[in-house]
Motif scaffolding. Structure first.
Motif, PDB file in Angstrom:
ATOM      1  N   ASP A 349      27.954  36.961  14.384  1.00 39.07           N
ATOM      2  CA  ASP A 349      26.805  36.302  13.770  1.00 39.07           C
ATOM      3  C   ASP A 349      26.510  36.926  12.404  1.00 39.07           C
ATOM      4  OD1 ASP A 349      24.399  34.439  14.125  1.00 39.07           O
ATOM      5  OD2 ASP A 349      23.428  36.359  13.676  1.00 39.07           O
ATOM      6  N   ALA A 350      26.481  38.252  12.351  1.00 36.91           N
ATOM      7  CA  ALA A 350      26.260  38.937  11.079  1.00 36.91           C
ATOM      8  C   ALA A 350      27.432  38.719  10.126  1.00 36.91           C
ATOM      9  CB  ALA A 350      26.050  40.431  11.315  1.00 36.91           C
ATOM     10  N   LEU A 351      28.645  38.644  10.672  1.00 37.02           N
ATOM     11  CA  LEU A 351      29.835  38.428   9.848  1.00 37.02           C
ATOM     12  C   LEU A 351      29.757  37.093   9.113  1.00 37.02           C
ATOM     13  CD1 LEU A 351      33.465  39.236  10.985  1.00 37.02           C
ATOM     14  CD2 LEU A 351      32.978  37.135   9.754  1.00 37.02           C
ATOM     15  N   LEU A 352      29.417  36.029   9.832  1.00 32.92           N
ATOM     16  CA  LEU A 352      29.330  34.714   9.191  1.00 32.92           C
ATOM     17  C   LEU A 352      28.135  34.626   8.254  1.00 32.92           C
ATOM     18  CD1 LEU A 352      30.446  32.159  11.933  1.00 32.92           C
ATOM     19  CD2 LEU A 352      31.785  33.583  10.410  1.00 32.92           C
ATOM     20  N   SER A 353      27.052  35.323   8.600  1.00 28.96           N
ATOM     21  CA  SER A 353      25.896  35.359   7.692  1.00 28.96           C
ATOM     22  C   SER A 353      26.268  36.019   6.361  1.00 28.96           C
ATOM     23  CB  SER A 353      24.734  36.120   8.341  1.00 28.96           C
ATOM     24  OG  SER A 353      24.245  35.440   9.469  1.00 28.96           O
TER      25      SER A 353
END
Length: 676
Positions: A349-353
Motif C-alpha cells: 500500500d505504501a509502495l504504490l502510494s
C-alpha cells in the motif's frame, strides 16, 4: 571511557607515499578488501593537503543514483554545469559520454580538485566505467579522480595503468608488518610481549581492523582477546560496551551505511539521537562523523555485524524499521529507495502510494525488472485501491516495450475501476477516462483506433490527464510525424485529415501534449507531393503551435522539414548553420533527451549530401539500442542507418540487414520505412 587513544589513526608510510603520487596521475584506484582502512587513509591524507575535495560515497548499485550524486558535486563549483549534467543523465552511449566530458571540461577548477568515489564496488555499470575512463583520458587540468573500491575498477585498468593514466594502491600497501603492529600498539600506550606480537601477526595477518579490535580489547581488559572470529571480537570489545539504549538505537539505523542526523532522528523517534550518536562516535572508530557532508558513516565491518543481529529480530519488528526507512525516503523525494524498503516490509500500500506521489518521475529503464517484480507480487486488493499507480506503471511498461504486460495491465486497471464505488462519480469517471487515454497507446499509429479511445476519454474526464508526461515525445524520438502515423499505402490524405481532427481533442486531454503535430504531418504530406510552398507555410504554423506548448519533439520535426526544404532549394549554408544552431539550442536548454533525435536529422541530411564522415558514429555503427530513442522510432532510425551504409559502400551489410529493416517497419506499420 576509552579516551583519545581509542580513536588514534595510524597510516603506513607506503600508503602515504603512494597517495603523494595522486597528483602525478589523472586517476588513482585504492583497491583492497573490507576493513583495510582505505577510506580512513584517503580522508586523513586529503585533510592535510591544500586541495578541494569532492567526496561521493556510492550507496547502492543504482547508476542513476550515482549520477545524481555526481551532478551534486558540481553545485558549489558551477550550478549551471550541475543542471546540464542532470539533463544528460547516465551517459549510456558515446554521444552522452562526450557531452558530459565536455561539460566537466568547461568547469574552471581554481585549485587542485580531487573527486573521490568511495565504495565504488557497489556499482556494476559499464556505462559509468566508460565515462570515468573517458574523463581521465581528457586529462582535465587540476582535476584528479580517486576511486576507493573492494574490487578491480573496470575492464581496462591494466591499459590505463600502462599508458600512465592511473596508479593502483593495492591491499599490500595496507597490510601491517610485525614492526608496524608493534608501532601501532605503542601509539595506544601498549608494549606487547613477543608472544603477543606473534599472536597479533598470525591472527590479524596485518589487517588493521582486526589489530584495532585486539588493541581495544587490551585497553578494556588489560590482555589480548583471542576470539575465534572477527564478529565475536566485535561482540566482546565493542557491542557489549554499548548501553542498552545505544544498542537499540543501532538496530534502528544499521540498515544504512551512511545517514544524516535528521534521518537517524526519524528512524529512532525517541528524541535523543544526537546524544546517542555523540557517545557512539566517541567510544569507537566504527562510527565516524563527516563534518563536511554532515553525515555519519558506519564502518562496513560493524554494519555487517549489526545486520546479523538485525536479521535475527522478529519479522514484525523489522518490517516497522523498513517502513520508517521507506517513509524517510518518500519525504526526501527518493522514490526508488522508498519502493525498495516498502517492498522489504511487504507494505505494498505504501509502495504504490509512493509511486503516485512521485508520478513516475524517478523511474528509469534500469528499474524495469524491479518495477515488474514489485507489481507482480503486489496483492490484487492493494492494486485495486491504487488505480493511479497502476496507470503510471502501465505507461512505463509501454515505454519499456513490454507490450504483453502493458495489455494485461490495461485489462487489470479496467477491472479495478469497475469495482470502485459509484460515488463520487466524477472521480471514477476521471479514472475511466485516464484508462481510455492509456488504452489508446495500444492502438498507437492507428489514428481511428486511437481516436475512439480519445472520444470516450473526453466524455469522462473533467481535467487533463495526470499520468501523461507533457514533456515526453509524442513521436518517441522520431523527427517525422508522417513516419509515425502514415501506415497504409493510398491512405495518406485520409490519415492526415484524421490526425488533424484527433489532435485537437488529444491536446485538450493532455494539456497540449504533441501540439503542432497535425500541422507537421500536413506539411510533410505536401513535401512528399512536391508542393514545397504549402509545406514551408505549414512548417511555420507547426513551429508556432509547438513552441507555444513547449513541445520540443514537434519543434524538431518542423525544423527537420525546413532543413529538407532548404536542401531542395540548394541552400546548403542554411542547412549546416541551422543543424549546428539547433544542436546548441538543445544543449543550452538542457534538453539532452532529444540529442539523438537531432542526430537522426543530421544523419539524414548528411546522407543526402553524400558525406558519411559527418554522420554521427553511433548511427554508422547501428547502435540504436544505446540511444534515447524509443522502440516506435526504430524503423525511422533504419532509414538513416540504411542510407549511411549505402553511401559508405557497405552493400553486403545493407543487404544482410534488409529483412530486419522490413520486419521492423511492419510492426505498427510505418509505410515510409517500407518505401525507403
Amino acid at each position: 571511557m576509552l579516551g583519545r587513544s581509542a580513536r588514534t589513526v595510524y597510516l603506513r608510510k607506503p600508503v602515504n607515499q603512494n597517495l603523494d603520487k595522486i597528483w602525478e596521475f589523472p586517476m588513482t584506484v585504492v583497491e583492497a578488501p573490507m576493513g583495510y582502512g582505505k577510506t580512513t587513509a584517503v580522508k586523513e591524507y586529503l585533510q592535510t593537503k591544500n586541495a578541494v575535495v569532492l567526496w561521493q560515497t556510492v550507496m547502492d548499485e543504482s547508476a542513476s543514483g550515482f549520477w545524481n550524486g555526481f551532478c551534486r558535486l558540481f553545485h558549489r563549483l558551477d550550478p549551471v554545469v550541475e543542471e546540464h549534467l542532470n539533463g544528460v543523465g547516465v551517459p549510456g552511449n558515446s554521444v552522452f559520454v562526450e557531452e558530459a566530458v565536455r561539460l566537466v571540461e568547461g568547469v574552471s577548477f581554481a585549485a587542485k580538485t580531487v573527486m573521490v568515489f568511495d565504495d565504488y564496488h557497489l556499482l556494476s555499470s559499464q556505462d559509468l566505467d566508460r565515462f570515468i575512463e573517458r574523463l581521465i583520458r581528457a586529462e582535465i587540468p587540476d582535476l584528479y579522480i580517486l576511486v576507493i573500491s573492494r574490487s578491480v575498477f573496470g575492464d581496462h585498468l591494466p591499459e590505463l595503468v600502462l599508458k600512465g593514466y592511473c596508479q593502483v594502491i593495492g591491499k599490500k600497501s595496507f597490510e601491517l608488518s610485525r614492526d608496524e603492529i608493534a608501532e601501532y600498539c605503542h601509539l595506544y600506550g601498549i608494549e606487547p610481549a613477543m608472544e603477543d606480537l606473534d599472536f597479533l601477526e598470525t591472527y590479524t595477518e596485518g589487517w588493521i581492523s582486526a589489530v584495532y579490535l585486539c588493541v581495544l580489547g587490551f585497553l578494556q581488559e588489560g590482555r589480548l582477546e583471542r576470539q575465534s572470529s572477527l564478529h565475536e571480537l566485535i561482540e566482546h570489545v565493542v557491542y557489549r560496551r554499548v548501553t542498552p539504549a545505544g544498542r537499540d538505537f543501532l538496530m534502528h539505523i544499521c540498515i544504512f551505511d551512511h545517514f544524516s542526523l535528521e534521518q537517524a532522528e526519524r528512524m529512532w523517534g525517541q528524541g535523543n539521537a544526537e546524544a546517542l550518536l555523540r557517545d557512539l562516535v566517541r567510544q569507537n572508530a566504527f562510527i565516524r562523523y563527516d563534518a563536511v557532508e554532515q553525515t555519519y558513516d558506519l564502518h562496513n565491518i560493524f554494519s555487517s555485524f549489526l545486520r546479523r543481529i538485525f536479521d535475527r529480530r522478529e519479522t514484525d519488528w523489522k518490517q516497522k524499521i523498513w517502513q520508517r526507512a521507506g517513509q524517510w525516503y518518500v519525504s526526501a523525494g527518493d522514490c526508488i529507495h522508498a519502493l525498495d524498503y516498502f517492498y522489504q516490509a511487504t507494505d505494498f500500500d505504501a509502495l504504490l502510494s509512493a509511486i503516485e506521489q512521485d508520478g513516475g518521475q524517478g523511474i528509469y529503464n534500469e528499474h524495469k525488472d524491479k518495477l515488474i517484480r514489485y507489481f507482480g507480487e503486489c496483492p490484487e486488493p492493494v492494486k485495486q485501491a491504487h488505480p493511479q499507480a497502476c496507470l503510471i506503471y502501465a505507461i512505463n511498461l509501454f515505454s519499456f516495450n513490454e507490450m504483453e504486460l502493458f495489455i494485461r495491465q490495461c485489462a487489470d486497471i479496467e477491472r479495478y475501476i469497475a469495482l470502485l464505488p459509484a460515488e463520487p462519480a466524477p472521480e471514477k469517471n476521471q479514472l475511466s477516462g485516464e484508462l481510455e487515454l492509456l488504452c489508446s497507446f495500444s492502438k498507437y499509429n492507428h489514428i481511428p483506433g486511437m481516436s475512439e479511445h480519445h472520444c470516450r476519454a473526453e466524455k469522462l474526464m473533467t481535467r487533463p490527464s495526470e499520468f501523461i508526461d507533457k514533456r515526453g515525445s509524442l513521436t518517441f524520438g522520431s523527427p517525422s510525424v508522417l513516419y509515425m502515423f502514415y501506415r497504409e499505402s493510398g491512405q495518406l490524405e485520409q490519415e492526415t485529415a484524421e490526425i488533424s481532427t484527433d489532435m485537437e481533442r488529444y491536446g485538450r486531454l493532455t494539456a497540449g501534449h504533441g501540439a503542432g503535430a497535425e500541422y507537421v504531418m500536413q506539411a510533410e504530406r505536401y513535401y512528399c507531393l512536391g508542393d514545397f510552398e504549402n509545406a514551408e507555410i505549414l512548417s511555420h504554423t507547426a513551429l508556432q503551435a509547438a513552441r507555444s506548448q513547449e513541445q520540443t519533439a514537434i519543434v524538431l520535426c518542423a525544423l527537420f522539414l525546413q532543413l529538407r526544404l532548404a536542401l531542395i532549394k540548394g541552400d546548403v549554408d542554411f542547412v549546416t548553420a541551422n543543424l549546428q544552431q539547433s544542436r546548441e539550442d538543445l544543449v543550452r536548454q538542457g534538453l539532452y533527451q532529444y540529442i539523438h533525435t537531432w542526430d537522426l536529422c543530421e544523419g539524414f541530411i548528411y546522407g543526402c549530401l553524400n558525406q558519411p564522415q559527418k554522420i554521427p558514429v553511433w548511427i554508422m555503427e547501428g547502435e540504436v539500442e544505446k540511444s534515447t530513442l524509443f522502440f516506435p522510432s526504430y524503423a525511422f532510425f533504419n532509414i538513416v542507418f540504411g542510407k549511411a551504409l549505402l553511401i559508405d559502400g557497405q552493400y553486403r551489410k545493407l543487404m544482410g540487414l534488409s529483412e530486419n529493416f522490413i520486419g521492423l517497419a511492419g510492426i505498427f506499420p510505418n509505410t515510409l520505412s517500407f518505401i525507403y
